[in-house]
Scaffold this motif. Structure first.
Motif, PDB file in Angstrom:
ATOM      1  N   LYS A 252      43.247 -33.483   6.615  1.00 41.33           N
ATOM      2  CA  LYS A 252      43.798 -31.851   7.168  1.00 41.33           C
ATOM      3  C   LYS A 252      43.881 -30.548   6.433  1.00 41.33           C
ATOM      4  N   TRP A 253      45.130 -31.226   5.238  1.00 37.60           N
ATOM      5  CA  TRP A 253      45.628 -29.772   4.005  1.00 37.60           C
ATOM      6  C   TRP A 253      44.241 -29.979   3.802  1.00 37.60           C
ATOM      7  N   LEU A 254      43.298 -30.818   3.315  1.00 38.46           N
ATOM      8  CA  LEU A 254      42.111 -29.822   3.309  1.00 38.46           C
ATOM      9  C   LEU A 254      41.105 -28.206   3.540  1.00 38.46           C
ATOM     10  N   ARG A 255      40.827 -28.829   4.826  1.00 30.10           N
ATOM     11  CA  ARG A 255      40.680 -27.555   6.190  1.00 30.10           C
ATOM     12  C   ARG A 255      41.604 -26.379   5.836  1.00 30.10           C
ATOM     13  N   ILE A 256      42.782 -27.142   5.620  1.00 33.75           N
ATOM     14  CA  ILE A 256      43.680 -25.914   5.808  1.00 33.75           C
ATOM     15  C   ILE A 256      43.646 -24.515   4.435  1.00 33.75           C
ATOM     16  N   PHE A 257      43.354 -25.571   3.444  1.00 31.33           N
ATOM     17  CA  PHE A 257      43.309 -24.827   2.161  1.00 31.33           C
ATOM     18  C   PHE A 257      41.527 -24.351   2.456  1.00 31.33           C
ATOM     19  N   TYR A 258      41.018 -25.024   2.688  1.00 31.67           N
ATOM     20  CA  TYR A 258      39.724 -24.101   2.776  1.00 31.67           C
ATOM     21  C   TYR A 258      39.991 -22.595   3.529  1.00 31.67           C
ATOM     22  N   ARG A 259      40.009 -22.568   4.648  1.00 29.45           N
ATOM     23  CA  ARG A 259      39.864 -21.596   5.661  1.00 29.45           C
ATOM     24  C   ARG A 259      41.443 -20.473   4.929  1.00 29.45           C
ATOM     25  N   THR A 260      42.286 -20.838   4.138  1.00 38.05           N
ATOM     26  CA  THR A 260      43.383 -20.105   3.846  1.00 38.05           C
ATOM     27  C   THR A 260      42.222 -18.809   3.310  1.00 38.05           C
TER      28      THR A 260
ATOM     29  N   LEU B  64      38.964 -18.699   2.665  1.00 44.85           N
ATOM     30  CA  LEU B  64      38.120 -17.931   3.467  1.00 44.85           C
ATOM     31  C   LEU B  64      38.572 -16.256   4.433  1.00 44.85           C
ATOM     32  N   TRP B  65      39.705 -16.982   4.421  1.00 44.98           N
ATOM     33  CA  TRP B  65      41.166 -15.446   5.177  1.00 44.98           C
ATOM     34  C   TRP B  65      41.071 -14.801   3.995  1.00 44.98           C
ATOM     35  N   LEU B  66      41.306 -15.551   2.681  1.00 42.99           N
ATOM     36  CA  LEU B  66      42.032 -14.141   1.843  1.00 42.99           C
ATOM     37  C   LEU B  66      40.790 -13.608   1.248  1.00 42.99           C
ATOM     38  N   PHE B  67      39.379 -13.996   0.926  1.00 42.39           N
ATOM     39  CA  PHE B  67      38.501 -13.144   0.210  1.00 42.39           C
ATOM     40  C   PHE B  67      37.977 -12.367   1.804  1.00 42.39           C
ATOM     41  N   ILE B  68      37.792 -12.743   3.089  1.00 45.11           N
ATOM     42  CA  ILE B  68      37.290 -11.935   3.751  1.00 45.11           C
ATOM     43  C   ILE B  68      38.589 -10.481   3.864  1.00 45.11           C
ATOM     44  N   LEU B  69      39.768 -11.223   3.229  1.00 43.84           N
ATOM     45  CA  LEU B  69      40.877  -9.579   3.123  1.00 43.84           C
ATOM     46  C   LEU B  69      40.772  -8.776   2.576  1.00 43.84           C
TER      47      LEU B  69
END
Length: 75
Positions: free
Chosen positions: A43-51, A53-58
């Motif tokens: 669960k935490w690994l998925r949240i980390f990778y999504r975070t 990804l969003w930081l890169f997009i931003l």
């Protein structure tokens, strides 16, 4: 002589009965613990990778906006 062979037959039949009982126990097994209780790590690994990804997009969007403003200001 015959009594010894009778004992062997009884022992074999008892072994066969034990084997079938063990086979029945093997057929009704419990699922592994990680299937019943999944770890929080996934669960935490998925949240980390999504975070990430969003930081890169931003970051990309921010750099594009900054670049357009800089180009418009100099033109």
């Amino acid at each position: 002589m015959f009594s010894n062979s009778n004992q062997n037959l009884q022992n074999q039949s008892n072994d066969m009965k034990k084997g079938t009982a063990e086979d029945q126990q093997d057929d009704t097994f419990l699922p592994p613990r990680n299937a019943v209780h999944p770890t929080e790590k996934e669960k935490w690994l998925r949240i980390f990778y999504r975070t990430l990804l969003w930081l890169f997009i931003l970051l990309v969007v921010g750099l594009l906006v900054w670049g357009w403003r800089k180009v418009k200001g100099e033109a």
